[in-house]
Design a protein around this motif. Structure first.
Motif, short mmCIF file in Angstrom:
data_model
loop_
_atom_site.label_atom_id
_atom_site.label_comp_id
_atom_site.label_asym_id
_atom_site.label_seq_id
_atom_site.Cartn_x
_atom_site.Cartn_y
_atom_site.Cartn_z
N LEU A 97 -3.64 5.18 -0.93
CA LEU A 97 -4.48 6.01 -0.06
C LEU A 97 -4.01 7.45 -0.20
N MET A 98 -4.89 8.33 -0.64
CA MET A 98 -4.55 9.74 -0.78
C MET A 98 -4.70 10.44 0.56
N LEU A 99 -3.79 11.37 0.83
CA LEU A 99 -3.87 12.23 2.01
C LEU A 99 -4.26 13.61 1.52
N SER A 100 -5.41 14.09 1.96
CA SER A 100 -5.98 15.31 1.39
C SER A 100 -6.35 16.30 2.48
N ALA A 101 -6.19 17.58 2.18
CA ALA A 101 -6.59 18.64 3.10
C ALA A 101 -8.07 18.98 2.90
N HIS A 102 -8.65 19.66 3.90
CA HIS A 102 -10.05 20.07 3.83
C HIS A 102 -10.18 21.36 3.02
N THR A 103 -9.87 21.30 1.74
CA THR A 103 -10.03 22.48 0.88
C THR A 103 -10.75 22.06 -0.39
N ASP A 104 -11.44 23.02 -1.03
CA ASP A 104 -12.14 22.70 -2.27
C ASP A 104 -11.16 22.24 -3.34
N VAL A 160 -5.31 2.36 6.39
CA VAL A 160 -4.17 1.86 5.61
C VAL A 160 -4.24 0.34 5.49
N LEU A 161 -4.57 -0.34 6.59
CA LEU A 161 -4.70 -1.80 6.54
C LEU A 161 -5.82 -2.22 5.60
N THR A 162 -6.92 -1.47 5.60
CA THR A 162 -8.04 -1.80 4.72
C THR A 162 -7.67 -1.59 3.26
N ALA A 202 -6.59 5.55 -7.36
CA ALA A 202 -6.42 5.50 -5.91
C ALA A 202 -7.67 4.87 -5.29
N VAL A 203 -7.49 4.15 -4.18
CA VAL A 203 -8.59 3.40 -3.58
C VAL A 203 -9.46 4.27 -2.69
N ASP A 204 -8.82 5.11 -1.86
CA ASP A 204 -9.57 5.90 -0.88
C ASP A 204 -8.73 7.10 -0.49
N PHE A 205 -9.27 7.93 0.41
CA PHE A 205 -8.51 9.08 0.88
C PHE A 205 -8.72 9.29 2.37
N PHE A 206 -7.75 9.96 2.98
CA PHE A 206 -7.79 10.28 4.41
C PHE A 206 -7.55 11.77 4.53
N THR A 207 -8.41 12.46 5.26
CA THR A 207 -8.28 13.91 5.35
C THR A 207 -7.29 14.31 6.43
N LYS A 208 -6.29 15.07 6.01
CA LYS A 208 -5.29 15.57 6.96
C LYS A 208 -5.92 16.67 7.81
N VAL A 229 0.85 -1.19 0.00
CA VAL A 229 0.00 0.00 0.00
C VAL A 229 0.89 1.24 0.00
N VAL A 230 0.38 2.32 -0.58
CA VAL A 230 1.09 3.60 -0.63
C VAL A 230 0.19 4.68 -0.04
N THR A 231 0.76 5.52 0.84
CA THR A 231 0.06 6.74 1.23
C THR A 231 0.65 7.86 0.39
#
Length: 335
Positions: A65-72, A112-114, A86-92, A37-39
């Motif tokens: 897994l994308m790491l994304s900020a809470h911006t438009d 990340v495990l998922t 990309a499979v999913d994202f996680f908000t920083k 897996v890659v973040t």
């Protein structure tokens, strides 16, 4: 940020095999280390997350897994990355990075495990034959309501399904995608642009009729408050999470089953966990038709599997065949 994330994952029992300070290094690291897996950050120098995802999926498909900020702006780029594979994202979080990330460490390790267990799906895999054009001559009736539930790997699959549904079916569509606030509005805009349906993010008290769709707002449960003369109204609540999530598919499906007396169709797509299983049971007991995505086409087979295990799913099929299965469940116009 790289150091904080690496420490969190290592403490969570995950072997961090490499770090990369930009997309170019990430592509090289994936080739050399073949990780599970890659973040991936969205914004990086030299090569951004979008191009890095595209190259990795072309050269060495790997769950990302994308790491994304809470911006438009980051929301738009994140959806593009999901489209690229990309499979999913996680908000920083905002604020002090190390303290905020540490607070969310259990969530990060879990996702990340998922994602590591997901089957990567490239942009080319989303064949989308656009069944809307093929079935536009059909005559539909019954004022059907369609409730779609999805989680990990879901956004692009929901887009694929929605873009293949003809307006002539006159569905009332409710979409529950596990997604944080700040992203569901953009998701609704993408669905609106890619389908024949008028799609918007749900507001408390919003009403829809045939040819319209609502996307559950992030961090709010979407309940069907009432239904009359082919139009339904939703209410949004801050009630506690159900199945550890909010919005919950179960909440929307259960309240739809209680309130709607016309045709009902429930669909469970790719995702982790068990959300939607009880909702599918409620729809089936109400006489609705139920559909689940099959394991082969699911990035994560958790939610569909749990729904199927209830014994209340009528049809299990690939994502490409789900639009046709939905239309088969729509009553034909009586003459």
């Amino acid at each position: 940020m790289r150091s904080v994330i690496s420490d969190i994952l290592s403490e969570g029992g995950i072997d961090v095999v490499a770090q990369a300070k930009n997309g170019r290094e990430a592509v090289k690291a994936v080739r050399e280390h073949e990780p599970d897996v890659v973040t991936m950050d969205v914004e990086m120098p030299e090569m951004d997350g979008i191009e890095a995802v595209e190259r990795i999926m072309a050269q060495h498909p790997t769950p990302i897994l994308m790491l994304s900020a809470h911006t438009d702006e980051d929301a738009d780029v994140t959806f593009e990355a999901l489209q690229k594979g990309a499979v999913d994202f996680f908000t920083k979080p905002g604020g002090e990075v190390s303290m905020e990330m540490s607070r969310l460490k259990d969530q990060l390790v879990d996702i990340v495990l998922t994602v590591a267990e997901a089957e990567p799906r490239t942009e080319a895999d989303a064949t989308n034959t656009n069944a809307a054009a093929d079935v536009a001559t059909e005559s539909y009736g019954g004022q059907p309501t369609l409730v779609i539930g999805s989680s990990t790997g879901g956004p692009t699959v929901v887009e694929e399904v929605m873009s293949s549904l003809p307006l002539s079916a006159s569905l009332r569509i409710l979409v529950v995608q596990h997604m944080p606030g700040g992203f569901t509005g953009r998701f609704a805009e993408r669905l609106d642009a890619r389908s024949e349906y008028d799609v918007s993010e749900a507001r408390d008290g919003a009403r829809i009729g045939g040819g319209e769709a609502l996307v559950a707002a992030g961090d709010r449960h979407m309940e069907v408050a009432n239904y009359s003369h082919g139009r339904l109204r939703v209410s949004l609540t801050d009630d506690p999470p159900v199945n550890s999530v909010r919005p919950s598919v179960d909440v929307t499906m259960r309240t739809a089953a209680e309130a709607i007396d016309d045709a009902l169709i429930g669909v469970i797509l790719t995702g982790m966990g068990e959300d939607g299983a009880d909702g599918i049971r409620a729809l089936k007991e109400r006489g609705g038709r139920t559909i689940a995505q099959d394991e082969a086409s699911s990035a994560v087979f958790g939610m569909p599997k749990r729904a199927i295990e209830t014994g209340c799913v009528d049809t299990v099929t690939s994502v490409e065949s789900i639009p046709a299965a939905i239309l088969d469940a729509v009553p034909q116009e009586a003459y």
